[in-house]
Write a protein that holds these residues in place. Structure first.
Motif, short mmCIF file in Angstrom:
data_model
loop_
_atom_site.label_atom_id
_atom_site.label_comp_id
_atom_site.label_asym_id
_atom_site.label_seq_id
_atom_site.Cartn_x
_atom_site.Cartn_y
_atom_site.Cartn_z
N GLU A 130 1.37 2.69 -3.47
CA GLU A 130 0.24 3.16 -4.14
C GLU A 130 -0.12 4.64 -3.38
O GLU A 130 -0.45 5.61 -3.92
CB GLU A 130 -0.98 2.19 -3.98
N GLU B 64 2.74 -2.05 -11.85
CA GLU B 64 3.79 -1.17 -12.89
C GLU B 64 5.11 -1.07 -12.65
O GLU B 64 5.70 -1.06 -13.48
CB GLU B 64 2.77 0.32 -12.51
N GLU C 234 1.75 1.69 -8.58
CA GLU C 234 1.05 0.30 -8.42
C GLU C 234 2.22 -0.69 -8.58
O GLU C 234 3.09 -0.62 -9.40
CB GLU C 234 -0.10 -0.15 -9.17
N ASP D 101 0.93 -1.16 0.01
CA ASP D 101 0.02 -0.14 0.06
C ASP D 101 0.86 1.41 0.14
O ASP D 101 0.33 2.45 -0.48
CB ASP D 101 -0.93 -0.05 1.33
#
Length: 245
Positions: free
Chosen positions: A191, A200, A197, A188
């Motif tokens: 993000e 990504e 992410e 988390d």
């Protein structure tokens, strides 16, 4: 006569397998009940209890070198050095030579320490050596990462640390798949704070690695080593100049 004997043996094996399966099923049921009791008592999930059990298995110091293994290694190096693969002596044959060799009887502590040190150095070099092919490297990646994940899970459960790990292949011909791993909710962070992410990140990392990476043969080449040394030296000089400035 032989057919009747085979039938009796088959029936006995079947009965034995049935009893074994029943015992395993009973043991599994008892284990699940005990896991449920511990989970309820400490107000945690059954999955966390099982992870903690796994942590006790993997989160521990490795065993020290055994003198017997060091002796076998020393003798194997002595008798198998220079032999072709099919001509090397087996472990049983080497054990026989060890028992008959007087130099391994009544060794001093210094001699024992020397053999243990030699085995330690051999294992260290073996662990750091590069695999021969890309496919072998892929298998090594999979097995090593599985072991690392289990250790990190145990570490996180025992100490509460947060760990994240990104891994990707280093060349277009490698078959290793990009992967990310994180303990608890550490992903988390990427993000919420970095606005990225994990999928990504690892995808971009794979693209970068495949554009700049090299396969095992290229990494081991003289040119590859020269480029690596030049990069390290240049990085060191830049650090020195920055610190002096």
């Amino acid at each position: 006569m032989h057919a009747a004997s085979r039938q009796i043996s088959a029936a006995q094996r079947k009965d034995h397998d049935t009893l074994l399966n029943e015992a395993i099923r009973k043991l599994s049921d008892e284990f699940e009940v005990k896991v449920q009791v511990v989970a309820t008592m400490h107000n945690i999930t059954q999955e966390k209890v099982k992870k903690l059990l796994g942590g006790h298995k993997y989160y521990r110091n490795p065993r020290g070198m055994q003198l017997a293994n060091a002796i076998i290694h020393d003798k194997a190096h002595e008798v198998n050095e220079g032999r072709a693969c099919g001509e090397k002596l087996t472990l049983q044959q080497i054990w026989g030579l060890v028992r008959a060799d007087p130099k391994y009887q009544d060794m001093t502590q210094d001699e024992k320490d020397e053999l243990l040190c030699a085995l330690t150095e051999y294992r260290a070099l073996k662990n750091m050596s590069v695999r021969a092919t890309n496919s072998a490297a892929t298998r090594n990646v999979q097995s090593t990462l599985e072991h690392i994940f289990k250790i990190l899970d145990g570490l996180a459960l025992h100490t509460g640390v947060y760990v994240c790990l990104f891994t990707t292949r280093g060349h277009v011909y490698d078959s290793s798949q990009p992967f990310w791993y994180g303990t608890d909710n550490v992903m988390d962070f990427w993000e919420d704070v970095m606005d990225l992410e994990p999928d990504e990140i690892v995808r971009k990392m794979e693209q970068w690695a495949c554009m700049h990476g090299k396969n095992i043969e290229e990494r081991n080449s003289v040119e590859g080593m020269q480029q690596m040394c030049a990069h390290i030296l240049n990085s060191g000089l830049r650090l020195c100049c920055s610190s002096q400035t």
